[in-house]
Scaffold this active site. Structure first.
Site, PDB file in Angstrom:
ATOM      1  N   ASP A  23       4.813  -6.230   9.445  1.00  0.00           N
ATOM      2  CA  ASP A  23       6.476  -5.541  10.341  1.00  0.00           C
ATOM      3  C   ASP A  23       6.203  -6.623  11.861  1.00  0.00           C
ATOM      4  OD1 ASP A  23       6.872  -3.979   8.940  1.00  0.00           O
ATOM      5  OD2 ASP A  23       6.064  -2.474   9.797  1.00  0.00           O
ATOM      6  N   THR A  51      -1.204   7.492  -1.008  1.00  0.00           N
ATOM      7  CA  THR A  51      -2.138   7.736  -1.478  1.00  0.00           C
ATOM      8  C   THR A  51      -3.103   6.211  -0.976  1.00  0.00           C
ATOM      9  OG1 THR A  51      -0.650   5.881  -3.450  1.00  0.00           O
ATOM     10  CG2 THR A  51      -0.757   8.243  -4.050  1.00  0.00           C
ATOM     11  N   ARG A  56       1.130  -0.956   0.061  1.00  0.00           N
ATOM     12  CA  ARG A  56       0.079   0.297   0.097  1.00  0.00           C
ATOM     13  C   ARG A  56       0.604   1.040   0.348  1.00  0.00           C
ATOM     14  NH1 ARG A  56      -4.485   0.989   4.783  1.00  0.00           N
ATOM     15  NH2 ARG A  56      -2.668   1.467   5.628  1.00  0.00           N
ATOM     16  N   ASP A  70       0.452  -2.750  12.431  1.00  0.00           N
ATOM     17  CA  ASP A  70       1.081  -3.722  11.086  1.00  0.00           C
ATOM     18  C   ASP A  70       1.717  -4.714  10.810  1.00  0.00           C
ATOM     19  OD1 ASP A  70       2.818  -3.922   8.833  1.00  0.00           O
ATOM     20  OD2 ASP A  70       2.855  -1.929   8.535  1.00  0.00           O
TER      21      ASP A  70
HETATM   22  C1  PRP Z   1      -1.234  -4.621   4.712  1.00  0.00           C
HETATM   23  C2  PRP Z   1      -2.600  -5.705   5.068  1.00  0.00           C
HETATM   24  C3  PRP Z   1      -2.802  -5.750   4.052  1.00  0.00           C
HETATM   25  C4  PRP Z   1      -3.024  -3.957   3.445  1.00  0.00           C
HETATM   26  C5  PRP Z   1      -5.133  -3.715   3.966  1.00  0.00           C
HETATM   27  O1  PRP Z   1      -0.459  -5.015   3.449  1.00  0.00           O
HETATM   28  O2  PRP Z   1      -1.323  -6.856   4.776  1.00  0.00           O
HETATM   29  O3  PRP Z   1      -2.730  -6.080   2.662  1.00  0.00           O
HETATM   30  O4  PRP Z   1      -2.430  -3.585   4.183  1.00  0.00           O
HETATM   31  O5  PRP Z   1      -4.855  -2.484   3.826  1.00  0.00           O
HETATM   32  P1  PRP Z   1      -5.680  -2.109   2.468  1.00  0.00           P
HETATM   33  O6  PRP Z   1      -7.336  -2.715   2.627  1.00  0.00           O
HETATM   34  O7  PRP Z   1      -6.257  -0.120   3.010  1.00  0.00           O
HETATM   35  O8  PRP Z   1      -5.287  -2.109   1.417  1.00  0.00           O
HETATM   36  P2  PRP Z   1       1.153  -4.240   3.655  1.00  0.00           P
HETATM   37  O9  PRP Z   1       0.273  -3.366   2.396  1.00  0.00           O
HETATM   38  O10 PRP Z   1       1.013  -2.742   4.855  1.00  0.00           O
HETATM   39  O11 PRP Z   1       2.061  -4.800   2.950  1.00  0.00           O
HETATM   40  P3  PRP Z   1       3.112  -6.170   4.319  1.00  0.00           P
HETATM   41  O12 PRP Z   1       2.032  -6.597   4.094  1.00  0.00           O
HETATM   42  O13 PRP Z   1       3.613  -5.854   2.863  1.00  0.00           O
HETATM   43  O14 PRP Z   1       2.899  -4.934   4.767  1.00  0.00           O
HETATM   44  N1  URA Z   2      -2.486  -2.293   7.093  1.00  0.00           N
HETATM   45  C1  URA Z   2      -1.743  -3.200   8.530  1.00  0.00           C
HETATM   46  O1  URA Z   2      -0.815  -3.996   8.366  1.00  0.00           O
HETATM   47  N2  URA Z   2      -2.269  -2.419   9.625  1.00  0.00           N
HETATM   48  C2  URA Z   2      -4.102  -1.877   9.347  1.00  0.00           C
HETATM   49  O2  URA Z   2      -4.389  -1.549  10.674  1.00  0.00           O
HETATM   50  C3  URA Z   2      -3.947  -1.773   8.202  1.00  0.00           C
HETATM   51  C4  URA Z   2      -3.457  -1.753   6.769  1.00  0.00           C
END
Ligand code: PRP
Ligand code: URA
Length: 209
Positions: free
Chosen positions: A203, A108, A104, A200
């Site tokens: 993380d 944006t 994400r 997160d």
């Molecule tokens: C997180 C999560 C989803 C997304 C959700 O991933 O695991 O994929 O955010 O957010 P959204 O519904 O607003 O799209 P992230 O983009 O942080 O990537 P990561 O799993 O690599 O940490």
């Molecule tokens: N992605 C995450 O990992 N946590 C949130 O709360 C939203 C998006």
């Protein structure tokens, strides 16, 4: 029409509460996510069709039932979806795994695709898309959009925690997709994080912050 299923089994709720706790470290977080994914898989597969077969027990022959539906594909959205794969494979060991890499954009909040590798027969399989967090819904909606573009059908989405905004987005973009969640939280904050949520997920899972 897809339906929202809230899986409020006491074991799922208990484990989710432990995951939310800021003091829970990566090792325990990973173990809990895998355990919850396995418990959720039990409910997600509840409508799988059965057919009758004959087996011979040590006592006599009998008619009994085995799965008869399409094969299954499990599609984690990278990264955090990876934490749910083993839990689901524990219950559906023959499933193939396809990966969709999305992150994400922090400004944006729009999903950016960086990887996609699906089983070659993905469109003949029922697909279970997994990601712990459904926040704005952008990532899940985009991932399911990619699958539909590749003629996939029979798609279910399994998340741990959803925000109302993410559910709304999914119902608008993919009204045919059933959504399974362990909890629907209050809202998103200004950074697009679910409140109260668990922070997160990627993380915390991989210890990257
Ligand atoms: C997180 C999560 C989803 C997304 C959700 O991933 O695991 O994929 O955010 O957010 P959204 O519904 O607003 O799209 P992230 O983009 O942080 O990537 P990561 O799993 O690599 O940490
Ligand atoms: N992605 C995450 O990992 N946590 C949130 O709360 C939203 C998006």
């Amino acid at each position: 029409m897809g339906r929202l299923h809230i899986l409020d089994h006491p074991l799922i709720q208990h484990k989710l509460s432990l995951m939310r706790d800021i003091h829970t470290g990566s090792k325990e977080f990973r173990e809990l996510l895998e355990e919850i994914a396995m418990l959720m898989a039990y409910e997600v597969t509840r409508d799988f069709p059965l057919k009758e077969i004959e087996v011979e027990t040590p006592i006599c022959k009998m008619k009994t039932r085995v799965l008869s539906g399409r094969k299954v594909g499990v599609i984690p959205i990278l990264r955090a979806g990876l934490g749910m794969v083993d839990g689901i494979l524990n219950l559906i060991p023959a499933a193939r795994v396809g990966h969709i890499g999305l992150y994400r954009d922090p400004e944006t909040l729009e999903p950016v695709e960086y990887y996609c590798k699906l089983p070659t027969d993905a469109k003949e399989r029922d697909l279970i898309v997994i990601d712990p967090m459904l926040a704005t819904g952008g990532s899940a909606s985009a991932a399911i959009g990619f699958l539909k573009k590749r003629e996939c059908s029979g798609i279910k989405l399994v998340c741990l925690i959803a925000a109302p905004e993410g559910i709304k987005r999914m119902e608008k973009d993919h009204p045919d997709v059933d959504i399974f969640v362990a909890a629907v939280d209050d809202r998103l904050n200004d950074h697009g994080y679910i409140v109260p949520g668990l922070g997160d997920a990627g993380d915390r899972l991989f210890g990257t912050k």
